[in-house]
Design a protein around this motif. Structure first.
Motif, short mmCIF file in Angstrom:
data_model
loop_
_atom_site.label_atom_id
_atom_site.label_comp_id
_atom_site.label_asym_id
_atom_site.label_seq_id
_atom_site.Cartn_x
_atom_site.Cartn_y
_atom_site.Cartn_z
N THR A 400 -7.24 3.62 2.55
CA THR A 400 -7.12 2.69 1.61
C THR A 400 -6.32 1.63 1.81
O THR A 400 -6.15 0.67 1.01
CB THR A 400 -6.51 3.39 0.24
OG1 THR A 400 -5.41 3.98 0.57
CG2 THR A 400 -7.49 4.48 -0.18
N HIS A 401 -5.66 1.57 2.88
CA HIS A 401 -4.62 0.26 3.56
C HIS A 401 -3.46 0.48 2.44
O HIS A 401 -3.16 -0.60 1.83
CB HIS A 401 -5.41 -0.99 3.56
CG HIS A 401 -6.45 -1.10 4.37
ND1 HIS A 401 -6.38 -1.12 5.92
CD2 HIS A 401 -7.81 -0.85 4.23
CE1 HIS A 401 -7.46 -1.04 6.50
NE2 HIS A 401 -8.24 -1.03 5.69
N TRP A 402 -3.02 1.85 2.03
CA TRP A 402 -1.97 1.89 0.88
C TRP A 402 -0.98 0.81 0.90
O TRP A 402 -0.71 0.07 0.01
CB TRP A 402 -1.47 3.40 0.87
CG TRP A 402 -0.70 3.47 -0.06
CD1 TRP A 402 0.87 3.26 -0.08
CD2 TRP A 402 -0.61 4.41 -1.21
NE1 TRP A 402 1.48 3.72 -1.34
CE2 TRP A 402 0.25 4.45 -2.00
CE3 TRP A 402 -2.11 4.72 -1.97
CZ2 TRP A 402 0.41 5.05 -3.22
CZ3 TRP A 402 -2.02 5.45 -3.02
CH2 TRP A 402 -0.55 5.42 -3.72
N ASP A 403 -0.05 0.54 2.00
CA ASP A 403 0.93 -0.10 2.11
C ASP A 403 0.75 -1.62 1.79
O ASP A 403 1.49 -2.30 1.05
CB ASP A 403 1.60 -0.10 3.50
CG ASP A 403 2.17 1.34 3.92
OD1 ASP A 403 2.08 2.27 2.82
OD2 ASP A 403 2.16 1.82 5.04
N ALA A 404 -0.38 -2.06 2.17
CA ALA A 404 -0.96 -3.55 1.82
C ALA A 404 -1.14 -3.60 0.50
O ALA A 404 -0.66 -4.56 -0.32
CB ALA A 404 -1.74 -4.13 2.78
N VAL A 405 -1.96 -2.84 -0.02
CA VAL A 405 -2.38 -2.58 -1.35
C VAL A 405 -1.21 -2.63 -2.38
O VAL A 405 -1.28 -3.27 -3.33
CB VAL A 405 -3.25 -1.71 -1.80
CG1 VAL A 405 -3.82 -1.81 -3.12
CG2 VAL A 405 -4.62 -2.14 -0.97
N VAL A 406 -0.39 -1.74 -2.23
CA VAL A 406 0.79 -1.56 -3.24
C VAL A 406 1.86 -2.73 -3.07
O VAL A 406 2.36 -3.12 -4.25
CB VAL A 406 1.41 -0.41 -2.99
CG1 VAL A 406 0.83 0.78 -3.27
CG2 VAL A 406 2.35 -0.13 -1.70
N SER A 407 1.85 -3.37 -1.88
CA SER A 407 2.79 -4.64 -2.06
C SER A 407 2.03 -5.60 -2.83
O SER A 407 2.76 -6.46 -3.53
CB SER A 407 3.00 -4.91 -0.40
OG SER A 407 3.71 -3.96 0.24
N ALA A 408 0.94 -5.82 -2.42
CA ALA A 408 0.23 -7.05 -3.24
C ALA A 408 0.14 -6.70 -4.71
O ALA A 408 0.15 -7.77 -5.54
CB ALA A 408 -1.26 -7.00 -2.57
N CYS A 409 0.16 -5.42 -5.07
CA CYS A 409 0.43 -5.06 -6.65
C CYS A 409 1.66 -5.42 -7.30
O CYS A 409 1.96 -5.17 -8.47
CB CYS A 409 -0.47 -3.86 -6.93
SG CYS A 409 -2.27 -3.52 -6.55
N GLY A 410 2.78 -5.29 -6.24
CA GLY A 410 4.08 -5.70 -6.88
C GLY A 410 4.78 -4.06 -6.62
O GLY A 410 5.77 -4.19 -7.55
N TYR A 411 4.35 -3.38 -5.98
CA TYR A 411 4.81 -1.87 -6.09
C TYR A 411 5.19 -1.45 -4.59
O TYR A 411 4.91 -0.31 -4.26
CB TYR A 411 3.87 -0.64 -6.62
CG TYR A 411 3.27 -1.32 -8.09
CD1 TYR A 411 4.05 -1.62 -9.08
CD2 TYR A 411 1.89 -1.09 -8.21
CE1 TYR A 411 3.57 -2.01 -10.38
CE2 TYR A 411 1.21 -1.49 -9.31
CZ TYR A 411 2.13 -2.03 -10.57
OH TYR A 411 1.53 -2.36 -11.54
N GLU A 412 6.20 -2.26 -4.26
CA GLU A 412 6.47 -2.02 -2.65
C GLU A 412 7.00 -0.74 -2.47
O GLU A 412 7.09 -0.03 -1.41
CB GLU A 412 7.39 -2.95 -1.78
CG GLU A 412 6.86 -4.44 -2.15
CD GLU A 412 6.95 -5.16 -3.30
OE1 GLU A 412 7.28 -4.46 -4.41
OE2 GLU A 412 6.54 -6.57 -3.54
N TYR A 413 7.79 -0.06 -3.50
CA TYR A 413 8.45 1.28 -3.54
C TYR A 413 7.55 2.34 -3.57
O TYR A 413 8.04 3.32 -3.29
CB TYR A 413 9.58 1.09 -4.64
CG TYR A 413 8.50 1.14 -5.91
CD1 TYR A 413 8.16 2.34 -6.44
CD2 TYR A 413 8.74 -0.13 -6.70
CE1 TYR A 413 7.65 2.02 -7.86
CE2 TYR A 413 7.98 -0.31 -7.83
CZ TYR A 413 7.46 0.86 -8.45
OH TYR A 413 6.80 0.81 -9.84
#
Length: 480
Positions: A400-413
């Motif tokens: 799902t390209h998790w790291d990139a997606v959560v960063s784009a959504c503002g949930y880097e943590y």
């Protein structure tokens, strides 16, 4: 003289076809035919009625093959033989030279004095591998030849990491004190082998090691435990570099310390790593589906289910049709998918604690859809990858390209385990009693569950007002 033709051997036909196609031609054929023979027994260990002979039996194989591959008649032959065996009455060694009419030559050496099998084990050791392409097979053969030329045992080149580690561990840990080797060996046995031991040495990559270390962190291993496990892996793989099995050491990775610090932060304040509300969870699930190959909806279902049940990804992967009671909408959680030597397996949950988890109305349609898709088999798996395989936290991250997606959504943590923190935080805020929350979470210690009960801002304000009411006579919490 009988030829015992080898013309029908597929490998010899393969060479013959390329000669006829003009790709190459025979300049010299060098053949070595060696056996260890002291008795007149056949391949079934039965007494022969005739005496085996190097010349009219084994040499004729090569004479026939040379004429076949050279494509011209043999016009010259020279042969010499060694001493005659006193009991068998035949020569035990022989050398033959042949020349074809087109100039090609053949050098043939034969002996009944070479022992190809292990004298102790009485077995003939060999190394083999299969390949889906001719180029892959030729590359493997070329690699084996290079290793042999460098003095490396070919059997070592095809060992699994577990087998190789057993063979070279003393060499890999040389120079270390006993107080260091003991924790290293424990890390090897308890973490390295279960995660990576089934892989062949040259199949170990930076990515495989990276996933293993992140898995140890997710399992709750301490900093020193991870350091010791990684250190022994580095030493074993460095020995593989010295042995010529690999060119670079893939175990030398960086960055896991920052991941470990995140894990420590989770233990201190897991609420800080939770998503704020259902809209955030649903939006994240949709974004992950959008970035995945083929926009596989199953990834979003995994995220929604994990977030609303406070389950680990491995536990979500392990859920079966029969585990869901659709009358009461309770999940009987009893297994998880985890790594082991040989691949992924299903086993008991962490701490071997079975537990019951409620399925809220918001996701019941999702769960029913997954049950219908899985079929009537009670052991049918509810959540699978797009090709029907099991799901792990690493697979979910990569697909799902998790790291990139959560960063784009503002949930880097947010890590995959953050979905579990999200569910437990929401349940705590909803007023679920701590002893019930502990049972749903499967925590061994009540103090672990209590970390999810940190008061929010409104609770803190209410506590201050209650204190003022207690200290001020005639004043209630709501005012005069």
């Amino acid at each position: 003289m009988v030829g015992h033709t080898r013309c029908f051997n597929p490998s010899h036909q393969w060479v013959r076809q390329r000669i006829q196609a003009g790709q190459f031609r025979i300049q010299q054929m060098d053949v070595q035919t060696y056996f260890f023979r002291r008795t007149n027994l056949n391949a079934l260990r039965q007494q022969r009625s005739w005496i085996d002979h190097l010349l009219w039996h084994h040499a004729t194989h090569t004479v026939d093959l040379f004429a076949y591959q050279a494509g011209a008649p043999i016009v010259q032959a020279n042969a010499i033989q060694g001493p005659i065996h006193p009991e068998l009455g035949i020569a035990m060694d022989m050398s033959i030279q042949l020349r074809a009419e087109n100039g090609a030559i053949c050098t043939l050496s034969l002996s009944f004095k070479v022992r190809w099998s292990d004298a102790a084990a009485r077995k003939r050791h060999s190394v083999s591998a299969s390949s889906t392409t001719e180029d892959g097979a030729l590359a493997w053969i070329d690699r084996m030849r290079k290793l042999v030329a460098a003095g490396v045992d070919p059997t070592m080149a095809t060992m699994s990491l577990s087998e190789y580690g057993t063979a070279v561990m003393d060499m890999a840990l040389r120079g270390l004190e006993r107080k260091t080797t003991d924790p290293y060996l424990a890390g090897w046995r308890l973490r390295v082998v279960p995660w990576l031991g089934h892989l062949q040495v040259d199949a170990i990559t930076h990515g495989a090691v990276d996933r293993a270390v992140y898995g140890w962190i997710a399992d709750g291993s301490g900093r020193s435990t991870i350091k010791n496990s990684a250190a022994v892996l580095v030493r074993v793989m460095q020995q593989a570099v010295r042995d010529g099995l690999i060119e670079h050491n893939p175990a030398r990775i960086t960055g896991w310390q920052s991941e470990f610090r995140k894990a420590e932060d989770e233990l201190d304040d897991p609420r800080a790593l939770a998503l704020p509300d259902w809209a955030a969870l649903s939006g994240l699930a949709d974004a992950l589906v959008e970035r995945s190959s083929g926009r596989y909806r199953g990834w979003g279902d995994v995220v929604l289910f994990a977030g609303s049940t406070a389950a680990r990804i491995g536990e979500v992967s392990g859920v079966r049709v029969g585990d869901i009671d659709t009358r009461t909408w309770v999940w009987n959680l009893c297994r998880q998918t985890t790594t082991s030597p040989g691949g992924l397996v299903d086993k008991g949950t962490k701490g071997k604690r079975r537990r019951k988890v409620p399925i809220i109305p918001t996701i019941r349609d999702l769960v029913q859809r997954r049950i219908d898709s899985a079929g009537p088999d009670p052991m049918g798996r509810l959540f699978k990858g797009p090709r029907g395989g099991r799901i792990t936290t690493a697979i979910l991250r990569d697909a799902t390209h998790w790291d990139a997606v959560v960063s784009a959504c503002g949930y880097e943590y947010l890590l995959r385990h953050g979905l579990r923190h999200t569910g437990l935080t929401w349940m705590a805020d909803a007023g679920v009693p701590v002893h019930v929350l502990r049972m749903i979470a499967g925590h061994g210690s009540l103090s672990t569950t209590q970390r999810y009960l940190h008061p929010d801002h409104r609770s803190i304000t209410s506590a201050g007002e209650a204190l003022m009411a207690h200290l001020t006579p005639g004043r209630s919490i709501t005012g005069p």
